[in-house]
Design a protein around this motif. Structure first.
Motif, short mmCIF file in Angstrom:
data_model
loop_
_atom_site.label_atom_id
_atom_site.label_comp_id
_atom_site.label_asym_id
_atom_site.label_seq_id
_atom_site.Cartn_x
_atom_site.Cartn_y
_atom_site.Cartn_z
N TYR A 32 8.32 67.91 20.60
CA TYR A 32 7.62 66.69 20.19
C TYR A 32 7.39 65.79 21.41
CZ TYR A 32 8.47 67.62 15.19
OH TYR A 32 8.47 68.14 13.92
N THR A 76 3.13 78.39 10.34
CA THR A 76 4.32 77.84 10.97
C THR A 76 4.21 77.93 12.48
OG1 THR A 76 5.72 78.40 9.08
CG2 THR A 76 6.82 78.07 11.20
N ILE A 130 8.14 74.33 10.72
CA ILE A 130 7.27 73.20 11.05
C ILE A 130 5.87 73.74 11.35
CG2 ILE A 130 6.96 71.22 12.60
CD1 ILE A 130 10.09 71.85 13.28
N ARG A 131 4.91 73.29 10.56
CA ARG A 131 3.53 73.75 10.74
C ARG A 131 2.85 73.02 11.89
NH1 ARG A 131 1.19 76.81 6.63
NH2 ARG A 131 2.62 77.27 4.92
N ASP A 157 0.73 54.75 11.81
CA ASP A 157 0.34 56.15 11.83
C ASP A 157 -1.16 56.37 11.97
OD1 ASP A 157 2.92 56.91 11.71
OD2 ASP A 157 2.85 57.76 9.69
N GLN A 185 0.16 71.33 11.92
CA GLN A 185 -0.31 70.00 11.57
C GLN A 185 0.80 68.96 11.68
OE1 GLN A 185 -1.06 72.86 9.96
NE2 GLN A 185 -3.14 72.87 10.77
N GLU A 186 2.03 69.35 11.34
CA GLU A 186 3.15 68.43 11.46
C GLU A 186 3.51 68.20 12.93
OE1 GLU A 186 7.84 67.99 10.09
OE2 GLU A 186 6.59 69.58 9.22
N ALA A 209 0.87 65.67 14.14
CA ALA A 209 1.05 64.32 13.59
C ALA A 209 2.30 63.65 14.15
CB ALA A 209 1.12 64.39 12.06
N THR A 210 3.39 64.40 14.23
CA THR A 210 4.64 63.81 14.71
C THR A 210 4.55 63.47 16.19
OG1 THR A 210 5.88 65.05 13.04
CG2 THR A 210 7.14 64.13 14.88
#
Length: 527
Positions: free
Chosen positions: A72, A24, A33-34, A165, A36-37, A40-41
């Motif tokens: 983000y 996390t 939220i990890r 994406d 990797q997320e 990607a986001t």
């Protein structure tokens, strides 16, 4: 085996952490939220910001409390070479107008409203005043049509998965280490805030040194209340933890009861805050209900911890290491910290030693180096010290040709190499961890139609450290009250800048040249 070079941009640092850690990264209102997320986001957001016309060097203002959308956007900007301008949710029209114009902000991310301030109305009207401001992004639903005839964008639509994406970002987006990444405004002694231009390289240097000094690992977790538009939040908190792969739980604002509840769900290994935060935490009647069983390090930011607070912290958190941290926007983050194993006396009387990669000088008013033990102005060079301000105050004289930052803070270095912070050359006071310069507040008070003269100083306060006391001479026949003048200031200034004390006088002490003699006002406070 050759060592792998350290990442020299924030995008590269994020990419390395994503490869090395699968834990996390952030907790936001119980949403975990990890890494990797996050990657990607933020990449998805970067592509869509590009499609909306934002690119390298463009300024993106963020007016949000600590929440994941802030981060983000920060990482997306880092990937396309854009520059984030940190704007505090406490700022009001006078401050925001100056910063929107000074930074030539092209896009703003904001809530529809916050703490009673209508950002939809303010920003749509601002578009008519500032031609550079082209894009309004709102973390809530999109507002009505704005002043230029375009629609504000609902930010969540930019984060949703889509057909793009898999698309790669254009190569021309890639930032260089010395490209700007952040603009953070510091209050100016002339009433005009100065814009610290922080680069990928300078921010990473400060964060890396702090992470190494505090021995951060992926197992560390901190509840982060220091605002992200300040180096205490974004560098000392977010970026240092990113380099270690640790976890930040985001706090929109500091509340002792909220922090205690968070610790019961996610016990921290680090506790950070300015003295005011820690004082309020210790004063909370339910302190014992917090879970600090994993706590290993407590960091006091802004100044060296006072004896009463230190004693109470050590009693409340026995066996936990305590460190002071000194940093500035101009140093991109921390530049001095208490060494491990420091004595009680060193912790009380000093802010510590320069972090690896930083140099310090103690300089006389004539610019000469002073010997050990003599008080002078503290100058720093290296590590995360920026090259210059940007914007209208770019020529402000805090930096010299050799790269030394002239801090305006007074201090001395003892025989052990520890830095003793003695005070500030200018009029600035620190209220609850926020730097406040009276000139800025004086300018607002003086604009009141019933005010003739005003002078402000900082005075001691048992909870906030210092608060502002403003001496005001009213115009003849005025019935202006303390409460009405405070309300006037509250309309135009961040709440922490609103005077806590207003003293009405028939006249103010003046120098022979006709200037207000603040030294006489300070002498009154001492006596």
């Amino acid at each position: 085996m050759a060592s792998i070079p350290a990442p020299d941009t924030v995008a590269a640092a994020l990419a390395r952490t994503v490869q090395q850690h699968h834990k996390t990264a952030y907790i936001d209102h119980d949403q975990e939220i990890r890494w990797q997320e996050v990657d990607a986001t933020s990449s998805r957001l970067a592509r869509r910001l590009r499609a909306l016309g934002l690119g390298k060097g463009d300024r993106i203002g963020i007016i949000l409390p600590n929440r994941i959308e802030w981060l983000y956007t920060y990482f997306a900007a880092a990937k396309i070479g854009a520059v984030v301008v940190g704007l505090n949710v406490r700022y009001r029209d006078v401050e925001l107008d100056f910063m929107l114009a000074d930074s030539q902000i092209k896009a703003v991310l904001a809530p529809r409203s916050y703490a009673g301030f209508d950002y939809v109305q303010f920003l749509t009207q601002a578009q008519a005043r500032f031609p550079a401001l082209q894009l309004l992004l709102f973390v809530d639903d999109a507002p009505p049509v704005d002043a230029k005839g375009g629609a504000g964008v609902a930010f969540h639509t930019l984060l949703a998965p889509g057909a793009d994406d898999a698309a790669a970002l254009p190569a021309e987006c890639s930032p260089q280490p010395d490209d700007l990444l952040l603009v953070i405004y510091t209050s100016g002694t002339t009433g005009r805030p100065k814009a610290a231009g922080i680069t990928h390289r300078s921010q990473l240097a400060s964060a890396r040194a702090q992470a190494a000094h505090t021995k951060l690992t992926a197992d560390d977790l901190v509840q982060l209340a220091l605002p992200l538009n300040h180096v205490g939040g974004i560098t000392c908190g977010v970026l240092s933890m990113l380099l270690a792969g640790g976890t930040c739980e985001l706090m929109p604002e500091f509340r002792a009861d909220t922090l205690l509840e968070m610790t019961r769900k996610h016990p921290p290994t680090l506790l950070t805050g300015v003295p005011t935060m820690l004082t309020l935490l210790l004063m909370h009647p339910q302190l014992a209900r917090g879970d600090f069983s994993r706590l290993r390090l407590l960091i006091v930011g802004g100044s060296n911890v006072d004896a009463t607070l230190l004693t109470r912290l050590q009693a409340a958190f026995p066996g936990v290491a305590i460190m002071n941290l000194y940093g500035l926007s101009e140093s991109s983050g921390a530049i001095v910290m208490t060494p491990w194993g420091a004595s009680q006396q060193a912790l009380l009387e000093t802010i510590g030693k320069p972090l690896a990669g930083a140099q310090v000088r103690v300089v006389s008013p004539e610019g000469k180096d002073l010997p050990t033990g003599e008080v002078g102005e503290l100058w720093f060079r290296g590590l995360g010290v920026i090259r210059a301000y940007v914007g209208s105050q770019r020529d402000a004289g805090a930096f010299d040709a050799e790269g030394w930052l002239h801090t305006g803070d007074l201090g001395f270095v003892d025989e052990a190499g520890l830095i003793h912070l003695m005070g500030r050359q200018k009029d600035m006071y620190i209220q609850g961890g926020f730097n406040v310069y009276p000139a800025e507040i004086e300018s607002v008070i003086a604009s009141h139609p019933e005010v003739l003269m005003v002078a402000g100083i900082g005075v001691p306060d048992p909870v906030l450290g210092e608060v502002g006391r403003y001496y005001v001479v009213r115009k003849s026949g005025s019935t202006l009250t303390e409460q009405s003048l405070q309300a006037f200031c509250r309309e135009h200034l961040a709440d922490y800048k609103v005077p806590r004390q207003i003293v009405f006088r028939e006249q103010l002490p003046l120098t022979p040249a006709g200037k207000i003699q603040k030294a006489a006002l300070r002498a009154e406070e001492v006596t």
